[in-house]
Design an enzyme around this catalytic site. Structure first.
Site, short mmCIF file in Angstrom:
data_model
loop_
_atom_site.label_atom_id
_atom_site.label_comp_id
_atom_site.label_asym_id
_atom_site.label_seq_id
_atom_site.Cartn_x
_atom_site.Cartn_y
_atom_site.Cartn_z
N ARG A 223 73.24 0.68 77.80
CA ARG A 223 72.36 0.32 76.69
C ARG A 223 72.63 1.30 75.55
O ARG A 223 73.24 2.34 75.75
CB ARG A 223 70.88 0.39 77.10
CG ARG A 223 70.40 1.77 77.45
CD ARG A 223 68.95 1.75 77.91
NE ARG A 223 68.05 1.36 76.85
CZ ARG A 223 67.47 2.21 75.99
NH1 ARG A 223 67.69 3.50 76.08
NH2 ARG A 223 66.66 1.77 75.05
N ASN A 225 70.92 3.63 72.40
CA ASN A 225 69.75 4.20 71.76
C ASN A 225 70.27 4.85 70.47
O ASN A 225 71.47 5.08 70.32
CB ASN A 225 69.10 5.23 72.67
CG ASN A 225 67.83 5.78 72.06
OD1 ASN A 225 67.02 5.02 71.54
ND2 ASN A 225 67.67 7.10 72.07
N GLU A 265 73.59 6.78 70.79
CA GLU A 265 73.83 7.15 72.19
C GLU A 265 74.25 5.91 72.96
O GLU A 265 73.50 4.94 73.05
CB GLU A 265 72.55 7.70 72.82
CG GLU A 265 72.07 8.99 72.17
CD GLU A 265 70.73 9.48 72.73
OE1 GLU A 265 70.33 10.59 72.37
OE2 GLU A 265 70.10 8.75 73.52
N LYS A 317 61.09 9.45 65.79
CA LYS A 317 62.49 9.81 65.57
C LYS A 317 62.66 10.90 64.51
O LYS A 317 63.78 11.34 64.25
CB LYS A 317 63.30 8.56 65.18
CG LYS A 317 63.48 7.56 66.33
CD LYS A 317 64.21 6.31 65.87
CE LYS A 317 64.30 5.23 66.93
NZ LYS A 317 65.24 5.53 68.03
C1 HEM Z 1 63.75 8.27 75.53
C2 HEM Z 1 65.68 9.87 79.68
C3 HEM Z 1 66.63 5.33 81.05
C4 HEM Z 1 64.38 3.73 77.10
C5 HEM Z 1 64.13 9.09 76.57
C6 HEM Z 1 63.96 10.52 76.61
C7 HEM Z 1 64.50 10.95 77.76
C8 HEM Z 1 65.01 9.82 78.47
C9 HEM Z 1 64.57 12.39 78.27
C10 HEM Z 1 63.29 11.39 75.53
C11 HEM Z 1 61.78 11.38 75.73
C12 HEM Z 1 61.10 12.46 74.89
O1 HEM Z 1 60.78 12.21 73.71
O2 HEM Z 1 60.88 13.57 75.40
C13 HEM Z 1 66.12 8.77 80.40
C14 HEM Z 1 66.81 8.84 81.67
C15 HEM Z 1 67.07 7.56 82.06
C16 HEM Z 1 66.54 6.70 81.02
C17 HEM Z 1 67.18 10.11 82.44
C18 HEM Z 1 67.78 7.07 83.28
C19 HEM Z 1 67.36 7.16 84.48
C20 HEM Z 1 66.09 4.51 80.10
C21 HEM Z 1 66.16 3.08 80.15
C22 HEM Z 1 65.53 2.61 79.06
C23 HEM Z 1 65.07 3.76 78.29
C24 HEM Z 1 66.85 2.26 81.24
C25 HEM Z 1 65.40 1.15 78.74
C26 HEM Z 1 64.46 0.58 78.16
C27 HEM Z 1 64.08 4.82 76.31
C28 HEM Z 1 63.54 4.73 74.96
C29 HEM Z 1 63.39 6.03 74.49
C30 HEM Z 1 63.79 6.90 75.58
C31 HEM Z 1 63.24 3.44 74.19
C32 HEM Z 1 62.96 6.46 73.08
C33 HEM Z 1 64.23 6.74 72.31
C34 HEM Z 1 64.17 6.93 70.81
O3 HEM Z 1 63.44 6.25 70.10
O4 HEM Z 1 64.96 7.75 70.31
N1 HEM Z 1 64.77 8.69 77.73
N2 HEM Z 1 65.99 7.47 80.04
N3 HEM Z 1 65.42 4.89 78.97
N4 HEM Z 1 64.22 6.13 76.66
FE1 HEM Z 1 65.05 6.78 78.36
#
Ligand code: HEM
Length: 343
Positions: A223, A225, A265, A317
């Site tokens: 995916r 980001n 990303e 963001k």
């Molecule tokens: C943001 C880790 C999988 C959707 C984040 C953050 C971390 C993270 C550390 C930052 C949160 C913060 O603000 O502290 C991970 C890890 C994953 C994973 C380790 C795998 C196991 C996914 C998946 C999705 C997802 C599969 C699918 C929907 C998001 C979204 C954000 C986010 C939408 C906000 C990003 C932004 O607006 O910049 N994730 N994530 N994540 N993650 Fe994940």
């Protein structure tokens, strides 16, 4: 074809730039004129040559400089790498996966030779030629996950699967968009996603977790980001907020082209064979607005996405202070023509 690796920096004089060839392979993440969180996952399969999907672990002209930047971050702050004791089998799984993918994709730069458990790894860009015993930590200079992620672009988390959840139990995180491995280590999927606005209520994380718990070996998924970063800085960690946070106040209409970067990303998720853990790869691509507008369809779409972004995402963001200047600068490249979905 051999990659010409650049000498450049992601700090101090910020000499990082993309070559025109690298701009053309940049993974522009928007398939329409507005953006909202979704479960945007698709199979991580090989794509066309000349794109970031040519190989499943992508190496580009910034490889050597990024590995140097990682070395500097770790020297200052060793906690950017952490692995809990029960993750050793997942560490070896990860070493195998990254060595195999890099050697298969870039044979002119990397070679893996196996003779039973005796392995030889040659990394020409970094001048490494090591022989070790697979499964025996004492034959490597450091733990296997640290060893290989000092030689692979992007950040890496290994999540353990148990009790119907995923747990962040290991990571090499030096190029992150404002989150901390040291804070998140040991948390589960819902906990570490706690700060993300709107997505929980929309059921995005429930569906994503369900999908990931069933991820199969040999069928990785991916995916995109994105966020934005001022200056081409890889290490935008909370630990170093005092260094990069104030940069957001330095954007003016005159310096948008050079200073404001789209940060994409490409995230891929891989079920690991022995440990049943999941490797989460966060491969980061940076491109400044001056480079972005060299591709007219991106130049047209970017201001539209920024203009219509939900306020919660603007805040999360960290775009508040420079979004307006960026939209104004980009708007001269938007002729108002309709754009096609999916490009
Ligand atoms: C943001 C880790 C999988 C959707 C984040 C953050 C971390 C993270 C550390 C930052 C949160 C913060 O603000 O502290 C991970 C890890 C994953 C994973 C380790 C795998 C196991 C996914 C998946 C999705 C997802 C599969 C699918 C929907 C998001 C979204 C954000 C986010 C939408 C906000 C990003 C932004 O607006 O910049 N994730 N994530 N994540 N993650 Fe994940």
């Amino acid at each position: 074809m051999a990659i010409a690796f650049k000498q450049e920096s992601f700090r101090d004089d910020f000499s990082y730039r993309n070559s025109p060839e690298n701009v053309s392979r940049f993974p522009f993440p928007f398939d329409r004129d507005e953006y909202m969180y979704s479960v945007n996952m698709e199979p991580h399969v090989r794509g066309r040559p000349g794109t970031v999907f040519e190989n499943l672990i992508d190496v580009d002209e910034h490889y050597v400089a990024e590995m140097h930047d990682r070395m500097l971050v770790l020297k200052e702050d060793p906690l950017r790498y952490q692995a809990l004791p029960h993750m050793m089998s997942a560490q070896w799984d990860t070493l195998e996966l990254l060595m195999e993918e890099q050697a298969t994709g870039y044979p002119e730069h990397f070679t893996l030779t196996r003779n039973g458990d005796e392995w030889r790894w040659v990394n020409r860009p970094l001048g490494i030629d090591d022989t070790f015993t697979f499964g025996d930590v004492s034959t490597l200079p450091c733990e296997p996950f640290e060893y290989i992620t000092r030689q692979a672009q992007g950040d890496f988390c290994i999540v353990d699967q148990r009790d119907g959840n995923l747990w962040m139990d290991a990571g090499m995180v030096t190029t992150q968009a404002d989150w901390s491995l040291d804070f998140d280590i040991g948390m589960n999927f819902m906990e570490w996603h706690g700060p993300v606005p709107l997505a929980h209520q929309a059921g995005v994380f429930d569906r994503a977790l369900k999908f990931l718990l069933n991820l199969q070996q040999g069928k990785p998924t991916r995916r995109f980001n994105w966020t934005m970063t001022i200056n081409p800085r890889l290490d935008t960690s909370p630990e170093n907020y005092h260094k990069w946070g104030p940069d957001r106040t330095t954007v003016t209409p005159e310096n948008v082209a050079e200073k404001v970067h789209l940060r994409v990303e490409l995230q891929s998720l891989w079920r690991l064979p022995r440990s049943n853990a999941i490797l989460f790869v966060i491969r980061c691509y940076l491109m400044n607005m001056g480079e972005l507008v060299t591709v007219p369809k991106w130049a047209r779409r970017m201001p539209r996405v920024l203009r219509t972004l939900p306020p919660e995402l603007i805040d999360y963001k960290g775009l508040t202070r420079y979004r307006e200047d960026t939209i104004n600068w980009l708007s001269k490249y938007d002729d108002g023509a309709p754009t096609s979905p999916g490009i």
